[in-house]
Enzyme design. Structure first.
Site, PDB file in Angstrom:
ATOM      1  N   LEU A 117      -9.112   9.861 -15.521  1.00 39.51           N
ATOM      2  CA  LEU A 117      -8.895   8.912 -14.418  1.00 39.51           C
ATOM      3  C   LEU A 117      -7.553   8.171 -14.523  1.00 39.51           C
ATOM      4  O   LEU A 117      -7.401   7.079 -13.989  1.00 39.51           O
ATOM      5  CB  LEU A 117     -10.060   7.914 -14.310  1.00 39.51           C
TER       6      LEU A 117
ATOM      7  N   ASN B 259       1.850  15.672 -21.981  1.00 39.91           N
ATOM      8  CA  ASN B 259       0.631  15.786 -21.157  1.00 39.91           C
ATOM      9  C   ASN B 259       0.453  17.168 -20.534  1.00 39.91           C
ATOM     10  O   ASN B 259      -0.675  17.606 -20.308  1.00 39.91           O
ATOM     11  CB  ASN B 259       0.633  14.735 -20.038  1.00 39.91           C
TER      12      ASN B 259
ATOM     13  N   TYR C  35       9.597  18.719 -15.348  1.00 41.72           N
ATOM     14  CA  TYR C  35       8.282  19.077 -14.804  1.00 41.72           C
ATOM     15  C   TYR C  35       8.178  20.593 -14.646  1.00 41.72           C
ATOM     16  O   TYR C  35       7.213  21.228 -15.097  1.00 41.72           O
ATOM     17  CB  TYR C  35       8.071  18.375 -13.453  1.00 41.72           C
TER      18      TYR C  35
ATOM     19  N   GLY D 117      16.807  16.087  -9.549  1.00 39.43           N
ATOM     20  CA  GLY D 117      15.824  17.147  -9.768  1.00 39.43           C
ATOM     21  C   GLY D 117      15.351  17.861  -8.522  1.00 39.43           C
ATOM     22  O   GLY D 117      14.515  18.765  -8.602  1.00 39.43           O
TER      23      GLY D 117
END
Ligand code: UFG
Length: 322
Positions: A31, A90, A139, A283
Site C-alpha cells: 500500500l 524496488n 526506470y 528522461g
C-alpha cells in the site's frame, strides 16, 4: 490460485477485477502507492512487501499459487532520474527476492509488467518487440534489467514468463469504482482532468520544441481494461502451456501529441483548458508508439478502446472521485 503482487495499484486493481470472475486471487501489496479500496472484495488481501522474504514466505506457504502477476513497482520516469536508487532497489532487487521465493516453492509461471520506457529514443515510428532497447532513464533500465533476469531464469530454472510492455496506461473501470489515483499525480490525463474540474489552476506542458508536428511529446494511450484483458490472455497462454516465454507490446498503435490529448479532453468534457509551456522534463523521449501486432497474431489481443473513450471513462471516474 493466482498471486497478484501490486494488486492495489492502478493497473493491478483493474486486472484483479477481471481475474476474480474466473479464478481465486490473492493480492500482496504494501500500500505504498496502491489503495486498499481499490482491491476487489472477492480477492484475498495480504499486506506485505515483495522485498521482504518473510512476507513472501508467508504467502507462498499459506496459498497454493499457480502463477504470479507482478505489478508492484515504482513507475515515474521523472522521479527515476532524480532518485535512481529507489528504482533499482524496488524494481530490480525486490523482484529478485520474489523470483527467489517463487523458485523455492516451485512456482514457475510469471507475468511481468514492463514498459515502453525500455526503448529509449525510438529509431522506428512503430516500436516492435525487436526494436532497439536503449533506455534513457533509470526506470526504463530497471525494467529492462528484470527482462534480462527473466530470460536467464527461464534458461537456468525453467521459469515460464510473459513480459508485457505497456505504453501509456489511462482511463478507468466502466463501473467508476476504480480509476487512476496517484499522490502526487504526475500523469498527463489525470492532471488535465483535475484542471478541468477546477482542482488545478493550469496544465504545465513539458517542452514545445520536440521534433513532432506541434512540438509536444507523442504518446500511445491504452485503456487500463484493455491492459487487464491482455494479462488474462497471457495467463491462460502460460497455464495452458501455449507459451513458455514471450514479450509483447501493449498499445493502441496511434500516437497523440500532448496538445491533441488536451484538445480531446476539452471536447469530451466541454470545458476549456489553460496551458502554460515550461521546460522539458528529464528522461522524456519525443515519441513512443506501439506496434502490438505480435500479441494480436499470437494471442488474439487487440486494444479496443480509443483515446476519446479512454478520456471519457477517466472523466466519469474523476467527476465521481475528486
Ligand atoms: N506531461 C506534461 N505535463 C504534465 C504531465 C505530463 O507535459 O503535467 C507530458 C510528459 O512530459 C510526457 C507526456 O505528457 O511527454 C506523458 O507523460 P506521463 O507522465 O503521463 O507519462 P510518461 O510517458 O512519462 O510515462 C508513462 C508511465 C511510465 C511508462 C510510460 C510508457 O508513467 O511508467 O508511460 O510510455 F513507462
Amino acid at each position: 490460485m493466482i498471486l497478484v503482487v501490486g494488486g492495489a495499484g492502478y493497473i493491478g486493481s483493474h486486472t484483479v477485477k477481471e481475474l476474480v470472475d474466473s479464478t481465486e486471487v490473492v493480492v500482496l501489496d504494501n500500500l505504498s502507492t496502491g489503495h486498499c479500496w481499490a482491491i476487489d472484495e472477492n480477492a484475498i488481501f495480504v499486506k506485505g512487501d515483495l522485498g521482504k522474504e518473510e512476507d513472501l514466505e508467508k504467502v507462498f506457504s499459506t496459498y497454493s499459487i499457480d502463477a504470479v502477476i507482478h505489478f508492484a513497482a515504482n513507475s515515474l520516469v521523472g522521479e527515476s532520474v532524480v532518485d535512481p536508487w529507489k528504482y533499482y532497489e524496488n524494481n530490480v532487487v525486490a523482484t529478485l527476492t520474489l523470483l527467489k521465493v517463487m523458485m523455492k516453492h516451485d512456482v514457475k509461471n510469471f507475468i511481468f509488467s514492463s514498459t515502453a520506457a525500455i526503448y529509449g529514443i525510438p529509431e522506428d515510428t512503430f516500436l516492435t518487440e525487436q526494436s532497439l532497447t536503449k533506455p534513457i532513464n533509470p526506470y526504463g533500465y530497471s525494467k529492462l534489467m528484470v527482462e534480462q533476469i527473466l530470460e536467464d531464469f527461464s534458461q537456468a530454472y525453467g521459469l515460464r514468463y510473459i513480459v508485457l510492455r505497456y505504453f501509456n496506461a489511462a482511463g478507468a473501470h466502466e463501473s467508476t469504482s476504480i480509476g487512476e489515483s496517484h499522490d502526487p499525480e504526475t500523469h498527463l490525463i489525470p492532471i488535465i482532468l483535475q484542471h478541468l474540474l477546477g482542482k488545478r489552476e493550469k496544465i504545465s506542458v513539458f517542452g514545445k520544441d520536440y521534433d513532432t508536428p506541434d512540438g509536444t511529446c507523442i504518446r500511445d494511450y491504452i485503456h487500463v481494461t484493455d491492459l487487464a484483458h491482455a494479462h488474462i490472455l497471457s495467463l491462460n497462454a502460460l497455464l495452458m502451456g501455449k507459451k513458455q516465454m514471450a514479450t509483447y507490446n501493449l498499445g493502441n498503435g496511434t500516437g497523440y501529441t500532448i496538445k491533441e490529448v488536451i484538445e480531446t479532453c476539452e471536447i469530451v468534457t466541454g470545458r476549456q483548458a489553460t496551458i502554460e509551456y515550461v521546460e522539458r522534463r528529464a528522461g522524456d523521449p519525443a515519441q513512443l508508439i506501439a506496434s502490438s501486432e505480435k500479441i494480436y497474431q499470437e494471442l488474439g489481443w487487440k486494444a479496443k478502446i480509443k483515446l476519446p473513450a479512454i478520456i471519457e471513462s477517466a472523466w466519469n471516474w474523476h467527476k465521481r472521485n475528486n
